[in-house]
Enzyme design. Structure first.
Site, PDB file in Angstrom:
ATOM      1  N   ARG A  35       0.239  -1.453  -0.100  1.00  0.00           N
ATOM      2  CA  ARG A  35      -0.013   0.357   0.048  1.00  0.00           C
ATOM      3  C   ARG A  35       0.985   1.431   0.412  1.00  0.00           C
ATOM      4  O   ARG A  35       0.874   2.086   0.947  1.00  0.00           O
ATOM      5  CB  ARG A  35      -0.978  -0.049   1.064  1.00  0.00           C
ATOM      6  N   CYS A  36       1.970   1.398  -0.561  1.00  0.00           N
ATOM      7  CA  CYS A  36       2.614   2.389  -1.235  1.00  0.00           C
ATOM      8  C   CYS A  36       2.584   3.170  -2.162  1.00  0.00           C
ATOM      9  O   CYS A  36       2.233   2.177  -3.117  1.00  0.00           O
ATOM     10  CB  CYS A  36       4.192   1.760  -1.274  1.00  0.00           C
ATOM     11  N   GLY A  37       3.056   4.309  -2.814  1.00  0.00           N
ATOM     12  CA  GLY A  37       3.149   5.262  -3.874  1.00  0.00           C
ATOM     13  C   GLY A  37       3.694   4.363  -4.668  1.00  0.00           C
ATOM     14  O   GLY A  37       4.187   4.161  -6.042  1.00  0.00           O
TER      15      GLY A  37
END
Length: 161
Positions: A35-37
């Site tokens: 769930r990271c850019g």
């Protein structure tokens, strides 16, 4: 002298990844999160693995919840996410701490070898290990696996016999 071949990592879905079995192979390790850019870097890591594994490159992802709680998933959730969204087939370790006093021994070793600046400050730091088991180079989150810097470093490590 310690090399990467002195470490054994728990695998995401049971078993272990014994790095001593990778002697003579270049290895690219990345601390990952779902769930990271930077999560789309899974695709670039998979592309490197697909391109170079026939030349002995091993890619290993180390899921970690250390940065922004961006890897909250269970092993099954992480596996499903990586396969469904990025067709990941390279090995993933069990979710691990990669920073601070709780960091797993491999990441403490990487920090010693790479120095203070190589400490992961976010998800998707990448560490390239040569065929001799020593750290060759490292890259921050903002350096994509598909960047010229990473591709050239991987190619050099792969072609270095």
């Amino acid at each position: 002298m310690t090399t990467i071949h002195d470490f054994v990592l728990p695998s995401l879905n049971g078993g272990e990844i014994d790095l001593s079995t990778l002697r003579g192979k270049p290895i690219l390790i990345a601390n990952t999160a779902s769930r990271c850019g930077f999560t789309p870097q899974y695709e670039g890591l998979q592309n490197l693995w697909t391109t170079w594994r026939s030349h002995d490159l091993m890619v290993i992802g180390v899921p970690s919840n250390d940065f922004g709680a961006q890897e909250p998933g269970t092993p099954d959730e992480i596996t499903t996410f990586c396969q469904r969204n990025y067709s990941v087939t390279f090995p993933l370790t069990a979710k691990s701490h990669v920073k601070g006093p709780q960091a797993i021994p491999l990441f403490r070793w990487l920090a010693r070898e790479g120095g203070f600046l190589s400490l992961p400050r976010w998800n998707f730091y990448k560490y390239l290990i040569g065929r001799d088991g020593n750290l060759v180079n490292w890259f921050t989150s903002i350096t994509s696996p598909e960047s010229r810097r990473v591709r050239m470093a991987v190619e050099r490590a792969v072609m270095d016999h």
